[in-house]
Design a protein around this motif. Structure first.
Motif, PDB file in Angstrom:
ATOM      1  N   ARG A 111       1.587  -0.429  10.332  1.00 40.00           N
ATOM      2  CA  ARG A 111       0.664   0.403   9.553  1.00 40.00           C
ATOM      3  C   ARG A 111       1.114   1.859   9.553  1.00 40.00           C
ATOM      4  O   ARG A 111       1.629   2.361  10.558  1.00 40.00           O
ATOM      5  CB  ARG A 111      -0.756   0.281  10.113  1.00 40.00           C
ATOM      6  CG  ARG A 111      -1.352  -1.099   9.924  1.00 40.00           C
ATOM      7  CD  ARG A 111      -2.745  -1.196  10.526  1.00 40.00           C
ATOM      8  NE  ARG A 111      -3.261  -2.560  10.416  1.00 40.00           N
ATOM      9  CZ  ARG A 111      -4.429  -2.968  10.896  1.00 40.00           C
ATOM     10  NH1 ARG A 111      -5.221  -2.090  11.527  1.00 40.00           N
ATOM     11  NH2 ARG A 111      -4.818  -4.215  10.759  1.00 40.00           N
ATOM     12  N   HIS A 164       0.891  -1.165   0.000  1.00 38.07           N
ATOM     13  CA  HIS A 164       0.000   0.000   0.000  1.00 38.07           C
ATOM     14  C   HIS A 164       0.930   1.216   0.000  1.00 38.07           C
ATOM     15  O   HIS A 164       1.339   1.671   1.067  1.00 38.07           O
ATOM     16  CB  HIS A 164      -0.905   0.027   1.234  1.00 38.07           C
ATOM     17  CG  HIS A 164      -1.745  -1.199   1.420  1.00 38.07           C
ATOM     18  ND1 HIS A 164      -2.330  -1.511   2.638  1.00 38.07           N
ATOM     19  CD2 HIS A 164      -2.110  -2.176   0.556  1.00 38.07           C
ATOM     20  CE1 HIS A 164      -3.013  -2.649   2.503  1.00 38.07           C
ATOM     21  NE2 HIS A 164      -2.888  -3.062   1.255  1.00 38.07           N
ATOM     22  N   SER A 207       0.309  -5.168  12.829  1.00 38.56           N
ATOM     23  CA  SER A 207      -0.473  -3.933  12.834  1.00 38.56           C
ATOM     24  C   SER A 207       0.387  -2.724  13.198  1.00 38.56           C
ATOM     25  O   SER A 207       0.071  -1.593  12.804  1.00 38.56           O
ATOM     26  CB  SER A 207      -1.649  -4.048  13.805  1.00 38.56           C
ATOM     27  OG  SER A 207      -1.194  -4.296  15.126  1.00 38.56           O
ATOM     28  N   ILE A 219      -7.699   9.888  10.118  1.00 41.04           N
ATOM     29  CA  ILE A 219      -7.198   8.517  10.002  1.00 41.04           C
ATOM     30  C   ILE A 219      -6.749   8.021  11.381  1.00 41.04           C
ATOM     31  O   ILE A 219      -6.033   8.729  12.084  1.00 41.04           O
ATOM     32  CB  ILE A 219      -6.021   8.450   9.009  1.00 41.04           C
ATOM     33  CG1 ILE A 219      -6.480   8.830   7.600  1.00 41.04           C
ATOM     34  CG2 ILE A 219      -5.405   7.055   8.984  1.00 41.04           C
ATOM     35  CD1 ILE A 219      -5.360   9.014   6.613  1.00 41.04           C
ATOM     36  N   ALA A 244       1.192   5.770   9.825  1.00 40.40           N
ATOM     37  CA  ALA A 244       0.516   6.670  10.766  1.00 40.40           C
ATOM     38  C   ALA A 244       1.295   7.967  10.861  1.00 40.40           C
ATOM     39  O   ALA A 244       2.446   8.067  10.436  1.00 40.40           O
ATOM     40  CB  ALA A 244       0.413   6.012  12.146  1.00 40.40           C
ATOM     41  N   LEU A 271       0.936  10.834   6.623  1.00 41.10           N
ATOM     42  CA  LEU A 271      -0.417  10.797   6.074  1.00 41.10           C
ATOM     43  C   LEU A 271      -1.111  12.163   6.096  1.00 41.10           C
ATOM     44  O   LEU A 271      -2.285  12.261   5.760  1.00 41.10           O
ATOM     45  CB  LEU A 271      -1.272   9.798   6.863  1.00 41.10           C
ATOM     46  CG  LEU A 271      -0.790   8.349   6.851  1.00 41.10           C
ATOM     47  CD1 LEU A 271      -1.699   7.477   7.718  1.00 41.10           C
ATOM     48  CD2 LEU A 271      -0.738   7.796   5.431  1.00 41.10           C
ATOM     49  N   TYR A 319      -9.159  -0.922   2.308  1.00 42.36           N
ATOM     50  CA  TYR A 319      -9.081  -0.917   3.770  1.00 42.36           C
ATOM     51  C   TYR A 319      -9.026   0.516   4.292  1.00 42.36           C
ATOM     52  O   TYR A 319      -8.576   1.420   3.573  1.00 42.36           O
ATOM     53  CB  TYR A 319      -7.821  -1.638   4.257  1.00 42.36           C
ATOM     54  CG  TYR A 319      -7.730  -3.101   3.919  1.00 42.36           C
ATOM     55  CD1 TYR A 319      -8.853  -3.923   3.915  1.00 42.36           C
ATOM     56  CD2 TYR A 319      -6.495  -3.684   3.614  1.00 42.36           C
ATOM     57  CE1 TYR A 319      -8.749  -5.271   3.610  1.00 42.36           C
ATOM     58  CE2 TYR A 319      -6.386  -5.026   3.307  1.00 42.36           C
ATOM     59  CZ  TYR A 319      -7.513  -5.817   3.307  1.00 42.36           C
ATOM     60  OH  TYR A 319      -7.406  -7.146   3.002  1.00 42.36           O
ATOM     61  N   PRO A 320      -9.389   0.732   5.558  1.00 42.64           N
ATOM     62  CA  PRO A 320      -9.270   2.075   6.147  1.00 42.64           C
ATOM     63  C   PRO A 320      -7.892   2.329   6.753  1.00 42.64           C
ATOM     64  O   PRO A 320      -7.724   3.224   7.568  1.00 42.64           O
ATOM     65  CB  PRO A 320     -10.348   2.066   7.243  1.00 42.64           C
ATOM     66  CG  PRO A 320     -10.435   0.648   7.669  1.00 42.64           C
ATOM     67  CD  PRO A 320     -10.165  -0.181   6.435  1.00 42.64           C
ATOM     68  N   TYR A 321      -6.892   1.563   6.353  1.00 44.74           N
ATOM     69  CA  TYR A 321      -5.520   1.716   6.835  1.00 44.74           C
ATOM     70  C   TYR A 321      -4.560   1.295   5.732  1.00 44.74           C
ATOM     71  O   TYR A 321      -4.958   0.654   4.747  1.00 44.74           O
ATOM     72  CB  TYR A 321      -5.292   0.869   8.102  1.00 44.74           C
ATOM     73  CG  TYR A 321      -5.678  -0.586   7.947  1.00 44.74           C
ATOM     74  CD1 TYR A 321      -4.810  -1.513   7.361  1.00 44.74           C
ATOM     75  CD2 TYR A 321      -6.926  -1.046   8.367  1.00 44.74           C
ATOM     76  CE1 TYR A 321      -5.166  -2.838   7.201  1.00 44.74           C
ATOM     77  CE2 TYR A 321      -7.297  -2.372   8.213  1.00 44.74           C
ATOM     78  CZ  TYR A 321      -6.411  -3.269   7.632  1.00 44.74           C
ATOM     79  OH  TYR A 321      -6.771  -4.585   7.464  1.00 44.74           O
ATOM     80  N   LEU A 322      -3.286   1.634   5.903  1.00 41.58           N
ATOM     81  CA  LEU A 322      -2.280   1.368   4.892  1.00 41.58           C
ATOM     82  C   LEU A 322      -1.157   0.512   5.474  1.00 41.58           C
ATOM     83  O   LEU A 322      -0.610   0.825   6.533  1.00 41.58           O
ATOM     84  CB  LEU A 322      -1.685   2.681   4.358  1.00 41.58           C
ATOM     85  CG  LEU A 322      -2.682   3.685   3.770  1.00 41.58           C
ATOM     86  CD1 LEU A 322      -1.966   4.965   3.356  1.00 41.58           C
ATOM     87  CD2 LEU A 322      -3.412   3.087   2.575  1.00 41.58           C
TER      88      LEU A 322
END
Length: 356
Positions: A279, A244, A276, A356, A281, A285, A263-266
């Motif tokens: 991801r 992603h 996790s 986010i 953050a 972003l 997805y709502p995350y990368l």
């Protein structure tokens, strides 16, 4: 009524959208992730964005993707992008494999899909598109990752996984990022300097091989050897490094990166999927606006989930059911496009957006 589409922004994006809404000129880049069949849940959204929202755009728009993210941008950059998206979705849905599924069979099917949605006569439309500036990546492999021997390649994947677990940058001995880009891209706008980077201008001779390379998953498909105009070597899925893709703008920007995503995350890299904590953050972003299907929308899909590549095994011997499932999701995805257009045109996006 349940919202079908999530609008998730970084800090700067949320502030801008809450105050001013969203116009197409606010967007400088669009990013597309790897994800194979997961893209089908975004098909209607992508089609609406390019065939309607961006249709009168004048300013250059930088698009960067890997794997299916690259393929969808190659559809978006064709003259009749709505038809190109339809061809891509139809060809992808109707993959069928007889007997044992092998890397060679998957590579041949992938070539068929590319030929179907990107006819030779349409390549020049991409290379001279009025505003879209296509770019996508593949990785040039080194050491064991360049082997086509299944045992040695498996060992290379294992070593890459272990090195990535320790530190993402320890994958450098295995991969070099290769950026295939519109020859009109004169300046860099995204900071990709975390790995060795080669830049290769797209042309009539290399675009299809480069697209195939960008989606050639290690051990699942054959690597692509010696792409024209690129450094010699074996090329594989750009999602290995950029699953992603997450890149900051090189310069401080008031513009945004639009990110239609399943997805709502990368998750930055292919080997980061299990953690996790990996991801994306924070500040990276800031300028990002993710558009993702909501849990409520996903609950309305057959099997209450988004399609994925494992469906070939889950529904082995029952292609009719898999095709029915995938077609149903593609059809339902049009409501995501309708919801996006309504939100930006009415200004409802100001109240819908969340951090986010």
């Amino acid at each position: 009524m349940t919202d079908n589409l999530l609008f998730l922004g970084g800090e700067k994006t949320v502030k801008h959208v809450k105050e001013k809404g969203l116009s197409q000129d606010d967007v400088k880049a669009v990013i597309g992730a790897s994800g194979a069949a997961k893209w089908l849940v975004l098909y209607g959204l992508d089609k609406a964005i390019y065939s309607q929202w961006f249709k009168d755009r004048k300013k250059p728009l930088y698009v960067f993707g890997t794997s299916i993210g690259a393929w969808k941008f190659a559809a978006a950059a064709q003259e009749n992008c709505a038809e190109a998206f339809d061809r891509l979705a139809d060809a992808y849905i109707h993959q069928v494999y007889k007997g044992k599924i092998t890397p060679q069979k998957i590579s041949l099917e992938s070539e068929r899909i590319i030929k179907r949605f990107l006819p030779q006569r349409n390549i020049q439309q991409i290379l001279s598109h009025p505003y879209l500036r296509l770019s996508f990546s593949a990785v040039r492999c080194k050491g064991l990752m360049a082997s086509e021997n299944p045992f040695l390649l498996s060992l290379g994947v294992l070593l890459s996984f272990i090195m990535n677990f320790k530190n993402r940058h320890l994958q450098r001995p295995f991969f070099e990022r290769t950026l295939f880009q519109d020859s009109r891209n004169r300046t860099d706008i995204l900071n990709m300097n975390d790995f060795v980077l080669s830049r290769v201008p797209l042309n009539q001779a290399n675009i299809k091989q480069a697209l195939l390379a960008s989606g050639s998953i290690p051990l699942v498909m054959d690597g692509i050897k010696d792409i024209p105009s690129a450094p010699k070597g074996i090329y594989r899925d750009g999602g290995v490094l950029d699953y992603h893709p997450v890149f900051p703008f090189i310069e401080e920007e008031s513009k945004m990166m639009l990110y239609p995503h399943f997805y709502p995350y990368l998750i930055p890299g292919w080997f980061d999927k299990k953690w996790s904590k990996r991801r994306a953050a924070g500040k990276v972003l800031d300028n990002t606006l993710i558009l993702a299907p909501s849990p409520g929308f996903i609950s309305k899909l057959p099997y209450n989930r988004i399609p994925d590549r494992k469906d070939f095994q889950r529904m082995k011997g029952n292609d009719k059911e898999r095709i029915r499932f995938w077609k149903k999701v593609a059809g339902l995805s049009h409501c995501l496009g309708e919801e996006f257009l309504e939100a930006v045109e009415t200004g409802k996006i100001k109240t819908k957006i969340r951090q986010i």
